[in-house]
Design an enzyme around this catalytic site. Structure first.
Site, PDB file in Angstrom:
ATOM      1  N   SER A   1     -20.122 -15.926  45.295  1.00 18.72           N
ATOM      2  CA  SER A   1     -19.356 -16.507  46.408  1.00 18.72           C
ATOM      3  C   SER A   1     -20.262 -17.342  47.304  1.00 18.72           C
ATOM      4  CB  SER A   1     -18.700 -15.385  47.231  1.00 18.72           C
ATOM      5  OG  SER A   1     -19.701 -14.494  47.708  1.00 18.72           O
TER       6      SER A   1
ATOM      7  N   ALA B   1     -24.058 -21.168  44.292  1.00 18.45           N
ATOM      8  CA  ALA B   1     -23.114 -21.079  43.170  1.00 18.45           C
ATOM      9  C   ALA B   1     -22.063 -22.183  43.276  1.00 18.45           C
ATOM     10  CB  ALA B   1     -22.449 -19.704  43.157  1.00 18.45           C
TER      11      ALA B   1
ATOM     12  N   GLY C   1     -24.016 -13.276  43.233  1.00 19.13           N
ATOM     13  CA  GLY C   1     -23.986 -14.195  44.384  1.00 19.13           C
ATOM     14  C   GLY C   1     -22.981 -15.305  44.131  1.00 19.13           C
TER      15      GLY C   1
ATOM     16  N   ASP D   1     -37.418 -23.867  39.391  1.00 23.45           N
ATOM     17  CA  ASP D   1     -37.944 -24.782  40.393  1.00 23.45           C
ATOM     18  C   ASP D   1     -37.150 -26.057  40.140  1.00 23.45           C
ATOM     19  OD1 ASP D   1     -39.343 -26.945  41.565  1.00 23.45           O
ATOM     20  OD2 ASP D   1     -41.096 -25.654  41.779  1.00 23.45           O
ATOM     21  N   HIS D   2     -36.179 -26.325  41.004  1.00 22.13           N
ATOM     22  CA  HIS D   2     -35.213 -27.387  40.632  1.00 22.13           C
ATOM     23  C   HIS D   2     -35.882 -28.759  40.518  1.00 22.13           C
ATOM     24  CE1 HIS D   2     -34.861 -28.120  45.000  1.00 22.13           C
ATOM     25  NE2 HIS D   2     -34.338 -29.293  44.702  1.00 22.13           N
TER      26      HIS D   2
ATOM     27  N   LYS E   1     -35.609 -32.432  37.660  1.00 24.38           N
ATOM     28  CA  LYS E   1     -35.308 -33.806  38.096  1.00 24.38           C
ATOM     29  C   LYS E   1     -35.746 -34.809  37.034  1.00 24.38           C
ATOM     30  CE  LYS E   1     -35.549 -32.981  43.069  1.00 24.38           C
ATOM     31  NZ  LYS E   1     -34.194 -33.217  43.539  1.00 24.38           N
TER      32      LYS E   1
ATOM     33  N   HIS F   1     -42.621 -26.695  44.624  1.00 17.05           N
ATOM     34  CA  HIS F   1     -42.335 -28.037  44.107  1.00 17.05           C
ATOM     35  C   HIS F   1     -43.584 -28.930  44.047  1.00 17.05           C
ATOM     36  CE1 HIS F   1     -38.405 -26.498  44.709  1.00 17.05           C
ATOM     37  NE2 HIS F   1     -38.298 -26.789  45.987  1.00 17.05           N
TER      38      HIS F   1
ATOM     39  N   ARG G   1     -19.810  -9.229  46.964  1.00 21.95           N
ATOM     40  CA  ARG G   1     -19.083  -8.100  47.565  1.00 21.95           C
ATOM     41  C   ARG G   1     -17.636  -8.437  47.901  1.00 21.95           C
ATOM     42  NH1 ARG G   1     -23.339  -7.203  52.159  1.00 21.95           N
ATOM     43  NH2 ARG G   1     -22.969  -9.439  52.033  1.00 21.95           N
TER      44      ARG G   1
ATOM     45  N   ASP H   1     -23.365 -20.194  48.548  1.00 27.62           N
ATOM     46  CA  ASP H   1     -23.505 -21.654  48.642  1.00 27.62           C
ATOM     47  C   ASP H   1     -24.065 -22.274  47.358  1.00 27.62           C
ATOM     48  OD1 ASP H   1     -23.848 -24.133  50.346  1.00 27.62           O
ATOM     49  OD2 ASP H   1     -25.920 -23.778  49.728  1.00 27.62           O
TER      50      ASP H   1
HETATM   51  N1  LIG Z   1     -28.189 -22.889  48.629  1.00 25.27           N
HETATM   52  C1  LIG Z   1     -29.123 -23.658  48.096  1.00 25.27           C
HETATM   53  O1  LIG Z   1     -29.027 -24.896  48.011  1.00 25.27           O
HETATM   54  C2  LIG Z   1     -30.353 -23.038  47.558  1.00 25.27           C
HETATM   55  C3  LIG Z   1     -30.488 -21.679  47.454  1.00 25.27           C
HETATM   56  N2  LIG Z   1     -31.607 -21.139  46.910  1.00 25.27           N
HETATM   57  C4  LIG Z   1     -31.757 -19.697  46.744  1.00 25.27           C
HETATM   58  O2  LIG Z   1     -30.593 -19.191  46.078  1.00 25.27           O
HETATM   59  C5  LIG Z   1     -30.291 -17.897  46.508  1.00 25.27           C
HETATM   60  C6  LIG Z   1     -28.866 -17.871  47.022  1.00 25.27           C
HETATM   61  O3  LIG Z   1     -28.742 -18.795  48.074  1.00 25.27           O
HETATM   62  P1  LIG Z   1     -27.346 -19.158  48.734  1.00 25.27           P
HETATM   63  O4  LIG Z   1     -26.284 -19.292  47.720  1.00 25.27           O
HETATM   64  O5  LIG Z   1     -27.616 -20.316  49.619  1.00 25.27           O
HETATM   65  O6  LIG Z   1     -27.056 -17.866  49.633  1.00 25.27           O
HETATM   66  P2  LIG Z   1     -25.678 -17.408  50.289  1.00 25.27           P
HETATM   67  O7  LIG Z   1     -26.036 -16.614  51.482  1.00 25.27           O
HETATM   68  O8  LIG Z   1     -24.737 -18.548  50.448  1.00 25.27           O
HETATM   69  O9  LIG Z   1     -25.050 -16.454  49.183  1.00 25.27           O
HETATM   70  C7  LIG Z   1     -25.508 -15.150  48.981  1.00 25.27           C
HETATM   71  C8  LIG Z   1     -24.605 -14.465  47.975  1.00 25.27           C
HETATM   72  O10 LIG Z   1     -25.036 -13.127  47.805  1.00 25.27           O
HETATM   73  C9  LIG Z   1     -23.913 -12.245  47.900  1.00 25.27           C
HETATM   74  N3  LIG Z   1     -24.368 -10.951  48.381  1.00 25.27           N
HETATM   75  C10 LIG Z   1     -25.093 -10.680  49.506  1.00 25.27           C
HETATM   76  N4  LIG Z   1     -25.361  -9.367  49.590  1.00 25.27           N
HETATM   77  C11 LIG Z   1     -24.807  -8.781  48.488  1.00 25.27           C
HETATM   78  C12 LIG Z   1     -24.775  -7.466  47.987  1.00 25.27           C
HETATM   79  N5  LIG Z   1     -25.345  -6.433  48.628  1.00 25.27           N
HETATM   80  N6  LIG Z   1     -24.137  -7.243  46.820  1.00 25.27           N
HETATM   81  C13 LIG Z   1     -23.549  -8.262  46.143  1.00 25.27           C
HETATM   82  N7  LIG Z   1     -23.556  -9.529  46.568  1.00 25.27           N
HETATM   83  C14 LIG Z   1     -24.180  -9.795  47.723  1.00 25.27           C
HETATM   84  C15 LIG Z   1     -22.992 -12.976  48.859  1.00 25.27           C
HETATM   85  O11 LIG Z   1     -21.650 -12.628  48.691  1.00 25.27           O
HETATM   86  P3  LIG Z   1     -20.868 -11.504  49.527  1.00 25.27           P
HETATM   87  O12 LIG Z   1     -21.173 -11.780  50.972  1.00 25.27           O
HETATM   88  O13 LIG Z   1     -19.459 -11.721  49.144  1.00 25.27           O
HETATM   89  O14 LIG Z   1     -21.405 -10.228  49.054  1.00 25.27           O
HETATM   90  C16 LIG Z   1     -23.167 -14.420  48.380  1.00 25.27           C
HETATM   91  O15 LIG Z   1     -22.357 -14.634  47.242  1.00 25.27           O
HETATM   92  C17 LIG Z   1     -31.356 -17.556  47.552  1.00 25.27           C
HETATM   93  O16 LIG Z   1     -32.411 -16.909  46.891  1.00 25.27           O
HETATM   94  C18 LIG Z   1     -31.830 -18.926  48.036  1.00 25.27           C
HETATM   95  O17 LIG Z   1     -33.170 -18.881  48.512  1.00 25.27           O
HETATM   96  C19 LIG Z   1     -32.623 -21.942  46.437  1.00 25.27           C
HETATM   97  C20 LIG Z   1     -32.555 -23.300  46.519  1.00 25.27           C
HETATM   98  C21 LIG Z   1     -31.423 -23.961  47.092  1.00 25.27           C
HETATM   99  O1  LIG Z   2     -36.160 -26.158  47.628  1.00 28.00           O
HETATM  100  C1  LIG Z   2     -35.848 -26.875  48.558  1.00 28.00           C
HETATM  101  O2  LIG Z   2     -35.603 -28.164  48.298  1.00 28.00           O
HETATM  102  C2  LIG Z   2     -34.831 -28.944  49.216  1.00 28.00           C
HETATM  103  C3  LIG Z   2     -35.102 -30.391  48.852  1.00 28.00           C
HETATM  104  O3  LIG Z   2     -34.643 -30.625  47.556  1.00 28.00           O
HETATM  105  P1  LIG Z   2     -34.143 -32.052  47.105  1.00 28.00           P
HETATM  106  O4  LIG Z   2     -33.729 -31.871  45.708  1.00 28.00           O
HETATM  107  O5  LIG Z   2     -33.017 -32.435  48.023  1.00 28.00           O
HETATM  108  O6  LIG Z   2     -35.290 -32.977  47.289  1.00 28.00           O
HETATM  109  C4  LIG Z   2     -35.195 -28.672  50.653  1.00 28.00           C
HETATM  110  O7  LIG Z   2     -34.274 -29.338  51.516  1.00 28.00           O
HETATM  111  C5  LIG Z   2     -35.119 -27.191  50.911  1.00 28.00           C
HETATM  112  O8  LIG Z   2     -35.571 -26.921  52.233  1.00 28.00           O
HETATM  113  C6  LIG Z   2     -35.971 -26.423  49.932  1.00 28.00           C
HETATM  114  O9  LIG Z   2     -35.695 -25.039  50.068  1.00 28.00           O
END
Ligand SMILES: NC(=O)C1=CN([C@@H]2O[C@H](COP(=O)(O)OP(=O)(O)OC[C@H]3O[C@@H](n4cnc5c(N)ncnc54)[C@H](OP(=O)(O)O)[C@@H]3O)[C@@H](O)[C@H]2O)C=CC1
Ligand SMILES: O=C1O[C@H](COP(=O)(O)O)[C@@H](O)[C@H](O)[C@H]1O
Length: 494
Positions: free
Chosen positions: A12, A16, A10, A175-176, A180, A238, A44, A14
């Site tokens: 690419s 990461a 993952g 669990d981020h 903290k 959390h 991908r 958000d």
């Molecule tokens: N964003 C956040 O702040 C937070 C995210 N999370 C958790 O982190 C995880 C990722 O979240 P987030 O980064 O936001 O999600 P995104 O949708 O931004 O990223 C998903 C990633 O998965 C890749 N992907 C999807 N399908 C495939 C596949 N079949 N094979 C290989 N790669 C694939 C995508 O790349 P591509 O399309 O190039 O394949 C992309 O890099 C989730 O479980 C989310 O619940 C938890 C807390 C906070």
């Molecule tokens: O796990 C999550 O946490 C955020 C809140 O985190 P914080 O560090 O900014 O307090 C929340 O916005 C999100 O919905 C939830 O998935």
């Protein structure tokens, strides 16, 4: 200094870009990651190494002290386009991993970070084993993101799938909140202060209030959130994790071997409410249009990717009881929600009022732990009002700072990744904790989903539905947080 190849599934996405690359860079700047590390990013989309390095550089642009430093860091990043469901790609991944292990002399130590949708976790773990990427050489650790299942049943299935490849001590469930600064500080407050240690129980504490308020809405995560809701998004993980630290007995030492069993004991002692108790003690709400700081915000159901008739809760509040000797019958109130008055994450410990010799009632001592956006503590104590008359007034001993302004609060992910590199599982959710929290949350969700409890509405910019305030009144208390705002909100909602 860690020697390791970190593979990010993952790469690419958000998470990461916003959290992982900056956290790895901070570890690099502090020397924990130096020369003997490499990162393989996979997703991908068909990126090249050069393009991937550019993505990494952009994500750390605010943190680097020089271009040379940033480039030297980014040079450790490699990319492989990879569909996690396609078995063939794992062979190439293994080849790359072995090469990098030799090049960077990482002694075959491996960390796999699954920064992807949870439906892929099982497949990835299976392939890591069948393609012998997990080969028993060096340390092998798996970091996985929330949500860990969507209920107890799916959590069990996921755990079963992961345990085919990794044992419990190799699985780091993020669990981020556990990363903290002020959540980790609860241990210090409780166990490094004689002042608190001996009064941290039902004889002295009247109730505990946990508020995790957010002013943001669901942003661009409407699709995920509408299937989840506040209870699964914030409380199952959390809030219950924080509650377990607040309520645990004193561990024999500050090691995972002693701390984790105490936390587990709390979660397994949570009182399971029946339908009647759920209706009486748990409140769900959803935001309607409203204003925050004079800015208009739309209703939850008008947010992108949210079903127009959605009954998903964007606010959850209630009271938990922990049936242990230490905290029997002490209410642990909680509330969390989106589009509330302001971002404010804090815990109030309200002590009992003692019988006093003065001809006036005195306010209780209150310890407040501020988690965000400021960090610190305050302690409300009673003193004499200045003047010739003898009158008691509350005063606040306050130690607080703005974490961002001081820049001394490392990203939670940085600390957690550091723990993974050291094999320290203390700040990660253990399977027994996940199991116990889903057992409780499932009960509430099932009652709510069967529409047996009302969904209350609240205007964006308020502190949730009035029923959340009434709940505490039933227990002869009220939410302790900026009383001026509280009273205003309460009046507005009448
Ligand atoms: N964003 C956040 O702040 C937070 C995210 N999370 C958790 O982190 C995880 C990722 O979240 P987030 O980064 O936001 O999600 P995104 O949708 O931004 O990223 C998903 C990633 O998965 C890749 N992907 C999807 N399908 C495939 C596949 N079949 N094979 C290989 N790669 C694939 C995508 O790349 P591509 O399309 O190039 O394949 C992309 O890099 C989730 O479980 C989310 O619940 C938890 C807390 C906070
Ligand atoms: O796990 C999550 O946490 C955020 C809140 O985190 P914080 O560090 O900014 O307090 C929340 O916005 C999100 O919905 C939830 O998935």
């Amino acid at each position: 200094m860690s020697k390791v190849v970190i593979t990010i599934f993952g790469a690419s996405g958000d998470l990461a870009k916003r959290k992982l690359y900056p956290s790895l860079f901070r570890l690099y700047k502090s020397g924990i990651l130096a020369e003997n590390f490499a990162v393989i990013g996979t997703a991908r989309r068909p990126w090249t190494k050069a393009y991937f390095e550019g993505v990494v550089l952009e994500s750390i642009s605010d943190l680097a002290v020089s271009e040379a430093q940033a480039k030297a860091f980014a040079a450790h990043f490699y990319y492989q386009s990879h569909d996690v469901q396609d078995a063939e790609h794992y062979a190439t991944l293994k080849k790359l991993q072995d090469e990098l292990s030799d090049t960077y002399q990482t002694e075959h130590n491996k960390v796999f970070f699954l920064a992807m949708a949870p439906e892929f976790f099982g497949t990835i773990a299976d392939h890591l084993k069948s393609e012998q990427i997990v080969d028993g050489q060096g340390f092998e650790r798996l970091i996985i993101e929330k949500p860990f299942g969507t209920d107890l049943e799916t959590a069990k299935q996921l755990n079963q799938a992961l345990s085919e490849t990794f044992n419990e001590n190799q699985i780091f469930r993020i669990d981020h909140y556990l990363g903290k600064e002020m959540i980790q500080n609860i241990f210090a407050v409780r166990f490094a202060n004689i002042l608190f240690e001996h009064v941290w129980n039902k004889a002295f504490i009247d109730n505990i209030q946990i508020t995790f308020a957010e002013s943001i809405g669901v942003e661009d995560r409407g699709g995920y959130y509408d299937q989840s809701g506040a209870l699964k998004d914030m409380v199952q993980n959390h809030i219950l994790q924080v509650l377990s630290i607040l309520a645990m007995d004193k561990p024999a030492s500050f090691s995972s071997a002693d701390v984790l069993p105490e936390k587990i004991k709390v979660l397994e002692s949570l009182r399971l409410p029946d339908e009647q108790a759920i209706n009486a003690n748990f409140i769900r709400g959803q935001y309607q249009a409203g204003q925050i700081n004079n800015q208009d915000y739309q209703a939850y159901i008008d947010e992108p990717s949210v079903a127009p008739q959605s009954k998903t809760e964007t606010f959850a509040s209630g009271v938990f009881f922990v049936d242990t000797d230490r905290f029997q019958d002490v209410p642990f109130f909680f509330r969390t929600g989106k589009r509330l008055t302001e971002k404010g994450t804090r815990i109030n410990i309200i002590f009992k009022n003692n019988a006093n010799i003065f001809e006036q009632t005195v306010t209780p001592n209150i310890l407040t732990i501020y988690i965000q956006p400021t960090e610190g503590f305050s302690l409300q104590v009673n003193g004499k009002e200045v003047g010739k008359h003898f009158s008691i007034e509350p005063v606040k001993l306050d130690f607080r700072h703005d974490a961002d302004a001081l820049g001394n609060s490392p990203e939670a992910y940085e600390k957690l990744i550091y723990d993974v590199l050291n094999g320290d599982v203390t700040n990660f959710s253990r399977w027994q904790e996940v199991k116990a929290s889903w057992t409780l949350i499932d009960k509430i969700v099932n009652t709510w989903q069967a529409d047996k409890a009302p969904l209350h509405y609240y205007p964006a910019g308020s502190m949730g539905p009035v029923e959340s305030f009434s709940l505490l009144e039933k227990y002869d208390t009220n939410w302790i947080w900026q009383p001026d705002v509280w009273y205003r909100e309460r009046d507005l909602l009448k």
